[in-house]
Each structure stands twice: as C-alpha cells, then as structure tokens.
Design an enzyme around this catalytic site. Structure first.
Site, mmCIF file in Angstrom:
data_model
loop_
_atom_site.group_PDB
_atom_site.id
_atom_site.type_symbol
_atom_site.label_atom_id
_atom_site.label_comp_id
_atom_site.label_asym_id
_atom_site.label_seq_id
_atom_site.Cartn_x
_atom_site.Cartn_y
_atom_site.Cartn_z
ATOM 1 N N ASP A 1 0.806 -1.220 0.000
ATOM 2 C CA ASP A 1 0.000 0.000 0.000
ATOM 3 C C ASP A 1 0.842 1.273 0.000
ATOM 4 O O ASP A 1 2.010 1.272 0.410
ATOM 5 C CB ASP A 1 -0.897 0.037 1.246
ATOM 6 C CG ASP A 1 -2.114 -0.855 1.111
ATOM 7 O OD1 ASP A 1 -2.181 -1.648 0.146
ATOM 8 O OD2 ASP A 1 -2.997 -0.779 1.987
ATOM 9 N N HIS B 1 -5.025 9.407 0.674
ATOM 10 C CA HIS B 1 -5.087 8.475 1.805
ATOM 11 C C HIS B 1 -5.893 9.054 2.973
ATOM 12 O O HIS B 1 -5.457 9.044 4.128
ATOM 13 C CB HIS B 1 -3.671 8.132 2.280
ATOM 14 C CG HIS B 1 -3.575 6.841 3.038
ATOM 15 N ND1 HIS B 1 -3.830 6.753 4.393
ATOM 16 C CD2 HIS B 1 -3.262 5.589 2.654
ATOM 17 C CE1 HIS B 1 -3.665 5.513 4.807
ATOM 18 N NE2 HIS B 1 -3.325 4.773 3.760
ATOM 19 N N HIS C 1 3.671 -2.361 3.184
ATOM 20 C CA HIS C 1 3.677 -0.993 2.649
ATOM 21 C C HIS C 1 4.996 -0.719 1.939
ATOM 22 O O HIS C 1 6.060 -1.119 2.419
ATOM 23 C CB HIS C 1 3.477 0.028 3.774
ATOM 24 C CG HIS C 1 2.152 -0.080 4.459
ATOM 25 N ND1 HIS C 1 1.909 -1.032 5.428
ATOM 26 C CD2 HIS C 1 1.008 0.629 4.313
ATOM 27 C CE1 HIS C 1 0.650 -0.908 5.855
ATOM 28 N NE2 HIS C 1 0.087 0.093 5.200
#
Length: 276
Positions: free
Chosen positions: A97, A152, A242
C-alpha cells in the site's frame, strides 16, 4: 481539354490518398483489437510496456480525437471487503500500500522479479502521478495495480462527492500510466462505508482488504515483520505490507527473507485474474 484532364488527375490522386488512409486506419484498428484479445487471458496485469514505449506513445492521438475510453462494467455492491482468496492449493496474495515510492518500491519489485512472483500494489494518486514509470514497470512485470485514493484520507469522514473525487482522480492516473483502469480498490486504514462500496462498484472495482497485517508501518524491526508473515501464512491469506508512507527499509529487507521461505514452503503467490 487540358483543364478537364488536370481535374480528372487530381480527383484520382485524392481518391488514392483516401484509400491509403482508410487502409492505414483499418490496420491500426485491427492491431489494437488483436492486442486486446491477446491480453485478456493472462492472470496478471496488462502488457503496458509496449503501449508506453515513447515511440508508440507519441503516435497515439490526442485524447480529444482518440477513441472514447470504455466505461467500467458496474459490479454488484458488496457489504464487506474481500479478506481472503479462494482456489485450490496453497495460494496467497501479497499486497503493498501507499506507493509507489522511488526509494523503496524498485527494491520490492526487484525481489519479486528475482523469484518470478506477482503482487498487488494499491497506489495513492498523489504518489503515482510523480512516479508513473513505476506503474508502467508494474504493468510490464505482471503486477496488479489497485486504487488506494488520492491523499489516503479516512473515508468515513468524507461526503460522497469527496470520496468520488479521491477515487476518480486516482483511477485516471492509473489508467494513463498502467495501461488500464484499476479493478480493485482498498480503503485507507481499512475504514469502509456504504458510499465507498457503492462508488467502487460503479467504477468497476472490487473491494480488497487483507488477512495478515505486517504492521510494518510501525517499523517494528525486520525480524518482527518476517515472523508475522511466516507465522500468518496459510492458504487463501492476503498479506498487507507498505512500500511508502515512511521509512520502508525494514519492509525491503524483510521481503528478501520471507518471500523465499514461503516459496520453499510450497506456497503459490498469485494475483486475481483480470475481469474481461
């Protein structure tokens, strides 16, 4: 008499030029159709490397004069995100992500390429817009790119119009750089609401969550990240890591350890099939 002959010759030349132009156009349409048909079957991302070669890209018509982009196929609205993958055998999905990040994402891509593994990257538009070459690389290497909004945000604090704007702007960047519209969406922080499910379905995106969270964003240490992935490994698991949003050097080091471990343990690291 000479004027009539000259007029006739000009008409013949114009007709010939039109015929050549029509044949050239037909050839482009045919080639595009064959490419589309040929790339519908693979399980991984589009072969966007050819589409993004500078020589080919510069020959594409301006958006205003090119063929209209196909509208996404609307999906059934889900009430909860997908947490696991189905299928026979020891299948797992790796997801990353918040990227792409030019410092960390290339190292992760290098490790995945070393072991011939495909993964899913849920990108943020504000990161993707400045790193389009990384999205093109993801496409060329068979990875799946999903929508993770533009900035985000916590979607549960936004109204419907704001959520749509976050999703649509990111989809546009992905389509331009990756080669096709995203078919998957992930809500930041895993905070889903009805509007997010509805809008995602309208845009042709399925909601993907995760099963195992490495919590690498806390920077707990490389060994801790490795333990969480290896300890949580099981058929159908979706792993969350991530590649941006902070110092991801621990994530880069960890994947070099746990990826060969999973492969040696008999796991098949896969990605969802593209919907046609």
């Amino acid at each position: 008499m000479q004027k009539d002959q000259l007029f006739t010759r000009r008409r013949m030349l114009l007709a010939g030029a039109a015929a050549v132009g029509a044949a050239g156009t037909a050839g482009v349409v045919l080639a595009g159709g064959e490419e589309t048909a040929g790339t519908a079957a693979p399980v991984s991302g589009p072969q966007a490397q050819q589409a993004l070669k500078p020589s080919a890209f510069r020959l594409q018509p301006l958006t205003g004069y090119g063929p209209p982009r196909a509208a996404p196929r609307k999906l059934e609205v889900r009430e909860e995100p997908i947490l696991r993958v189905s299928g026979r055998g020891r299948r797992m999905v790796l997801t990353f992500d918040d990227g792409p990040n030019p410092e960390y994402t290339p190292h992760i891509l290098d490790t995945l390429a070393k072991y011939d593994v495909r993964a899913m990257f849920f990108v943020c538009g504000e990161m993707a817009v400045d790193n389009k070459e990384l999205l093109a690389r993801m496409a060329a290497e068979g990875h799946v790119v999903g929508n993770h909004t533009w900035t985000h945000p916590l979607l549960t604090t936004l109204d419907r119009g704001e959520i749509r704007a976050e999703m649509e702007s990111t989809t546009e960047v992905i389509e331009d750089a990756y080669g096709e519209r995203p078919q998957w969406f992930r809500a930041p922080y895993g905070a889903w609401n009805r509007a997010a499910f509805q809008l995602g379905a309208e845009m042709g995106m399925e909601p993907m969550a995760w099963t195992v969270d490495t919590t690498d964003w806390e920077e707990p240490g490389t060994s801790t990240i490795v333990d969480r992935v290896e300890g949580g490994a099981a058929p159908g698991v979706v792993v969350l890591s991530h590649d941006a949003g902070g110092d991801r050097s621990q994530t880069v080091r960890a994947i070099r350890e746990w990826l060969p471990y999973l492969i040696d343990s008999g796991y098949h690291l896969t990605v969802p099939r593209r919907r046609t």
